[in-house]
Design a protein around this motif. Structure first.
Motif, PDB file in Angstrom:
ATOM      1  N   PHE A 212       0.844  -1.308  -0.036  1.00 25.26           N
ATOM      2  CA  PHE A 212       0.010   0.001   0.064  1.00 25.26           C
ATOM      3  C   PHE A 212       1.000   1.342  -0.017  1.00 25.26           C
ATOM      4  N   ILE A 213       1.776   1.266   0.970  1.00 24.63           N
ATOM      5  CA  ILE A 213       2.869   2.436   1.002  1.00 24.63           C
ATOM      6  C   ILE A 213       3.309   2.504  -0.514  1.00 24.63           C
ATOM      7  N   HIS A 214       4.125   1.534  -1.098  1.00 33.01           N
ATOM      8  CA  HIS A 214       4.948   1.760  -2.114  1.00 33.01           C
ATOM      9  C   HIS A 214       4.057   2.177  -3.448  1.00 33.01           C
ATOM     10  N   LYS A 215       2.818   1.858  -3.542  1.00 39.07           N
ATOM     11  CA  LYS A 215       1.887   2.259  -4.603  1.00 39.07           C
ATOM     12  C   LYS A 215       0.995   3.195  -4.272  1.00 39.07           C
ATOM     13  N   LEU A 219      -6.329   2.864   1.775  1.00 41.58           N
ATOM     14  CA  LEU A 219      -6.935   1.725   2.254  1.00 41.58           C
ATOM     15  C   LEU A 219      -8.312   2.165   3.254  1.00 41.58           C
ATOM     16  N   GLU A 220      -9.369   1.695   2.798  1.00 43.57           N
ATOM     17  CA  GLU A 220     -10.657   2.216   3.471  1.00 43.57           C
ATOM     18  C   GLU A 220     -11.307   0.947   4.285  1.00 43.57           C
ATOM     19  N   ARG A 251      -3.681   0.430 -10.019  1.00 42.04           N
ATOM     20  CA  ARG A 251      -2.431   1.285 -10.235  1.00 42.04           C
ATOM     21  C   ARG A 251      -2.678   2.633  -9.497  1.00 42.04           C
ATOM     22  N   HIS A 252      -4.091   3.151  -9.375  1.00 44.30           N
ATOM     23  CA  HIS A 252      -4.132   4.162  -8.424  1.00 44.30           C
ATOM     24  C   HIS A 252      -5.716   4.168  -7.795  1.00 44.30           C
ATOM     25  N   GLY A 253      -5.934   4.615  -6.895  1.00 44.83           N
ATOM     26  CA  GLY A 253      -7.315   4.558  -6.198  1.00 44.83           C
ATOM     27  C   GLY A 253      -7.212   3.924  -4.810  1.00 44.83           C
ATOM     28  N   SER A 254      -8.094   2.981  -4.496  1.00 47.17           N
ATOM     29  CA  SER A 254      -8.276   2.578  -3.169  1.00 47.17           C
ATOM     30  C   SER A 254      -8.515   1.104  -2.980  1.00 47.17           C
TER      31      SER A 254
END
Length: 343
Positions: A212-215, A219-220, A251-254
């Motif tokens: 999660f941190i790298h990309k 996180l919800e 790639r992006h988002g949650s």
């Protein structure tokens, strides 16, 4: 093939039938006793004994011959036990040899046929599992080379990218953990107890937090209240695999984790999604789908979701998903089950 001698077979037949011969001798003795008590002429008695003895010898030789034939056929059957084709073809041939087998022997043949069928099924199952394991380990050995090589290159740089190195080490840990779970899947070492769902989710998230941190994936977490009756270690493994896939193809988002309904946990991402034709086979062993083949950086072994499905079945839970290409995927973990006694 081992040769069965006729004379040795006859001696064995006589040994098997010794009580019959003793019974015949006793009957002849009773006949002589009757003749003696009634003081009858001995001539008819001796003629009767000679005729009966000749008939006994004739029938004994006939039975001994068929006994020898049966031993030869059974010896052929025994030598087929290690044959690839099994004993069934030889068993069919024996029954068509023209040798008479009594009902008890035919019953034994039926038992042999049943046992051979079970042995063949077990052998086929073992061969399939061995082949699948060999294929998986071959693929796994190639897959783990990628993060190992990447970690080696990072260590050779003058300025080490710590975050990138941590991510490669995490991938290596995941590959090792996956192969260990693959080996332990058949052990059925389970410990059911009521576990808070938030505790399970927190464990899994902590394990994959580096991704999660790298990309930079958000996180919800929803209102994760309540307990689930399960094996904590195995369900945590499933959650880790699902979260890893969610981050890998986003790639992006949650990524969101929430109760879809009572007892059904949902893990929803905003990733690339899965083609509809791939969904029915996603939980099959070795199936990678379009996503797993198209992107070299995300290439999968096709074993992660298979292990998830096998694990969930073992725990008495269910796993299924919904996906739309370009919008994302939602994986559902149905944790509902009947009441069990909890120690």
């Amino acid at each position: 093939m081992k040769t069965v001698g006729f004379m040795s077979s006859m001696f064995r037949f006589v040994a098997v039938k010794r009580w019959n011969f003793l019974e015949f001798g006793f009957s002849m003795g009773v006949l002589l006793l009757v003749y003696s008590l009634y003081q009858l002429p001995w001539g008819p008695a001796f003629y009767t004994i000679m005729v009966l003895s000749a008939l006994k010898l004739f029938f004994t030789l006939g039975e001994g011959y068929f006994y020898w034939k049966k031993r030869c056929l059974l010896e052929k059957l025994f030598e087929c036990t290690n044959a690839q084709a099994g004993v069934t073809p030889m068993l069919d041939a024996i029954l068509h040899e023209g040798v008479h087998f009594n009902p008890l022997e035919q019953r034994y043949f039926s038992i042999i046929r049943l046992l051979e069928s079970e042995r063949s099924a077990l052998a086929d199952n073992y061969e399939q599992k061995s082949l699948a394991a060999r294929n998986y380990y071959t693929l796994w050995s190639h897959q783990i080379k990628t993060p190992l090589a990447a970690a080696g290159l990072l260590l050779k740089e003058d300025k080490i990218d710590k975050n990138a190195l941590i991510q490669q080490i995490f991938k290596i840990e995941q590959y090792v953990d996956m192969v260990l779970q693959f080996e332990r899947l058949g052990d059925r070492d389970l410990e059911f107890k009521a576990v808070p769902i938030r505790h399970l989710v927190n464990q899994a998230v902590k394990r994959v937090s580096v991704l999660f941190i790298h990309k930079h994936i958000k996180l919800e977490l929803g209102e994760l209240e309540g307990d689930v009756l399960t094996d904590e270690k195995w369900l945590c493994f499933v959650l880790e695999q699902v979260l890893t896939n969610a981050v890998k193809y986003t790639r992006h988002g949650s990524v969101a984790i929430y109760w879809a309904e009572q007892g059904i946990l949902a893990v929803k991402d905003t990733g690339t999604g899965i083609r509809a034709e791939d969904i029915p086979r996603l939980f099959s062993r070795g199936f990678t789908g379009y996503n797993g083949r198209a992107d070299l950086e995300k290439r999968s072994t096709g074993i992660g979701l298979f292990l998830c499905k096998e694990t969930m079945d073992m725990l008495g839970h269910r796993i299924f998903l919904q996906s739309t290409v370009g919008k994302g995927t939602t994986v559902f973990l149905d944790l509902r089950r009947g009441k069990l006694e909890v120690e």
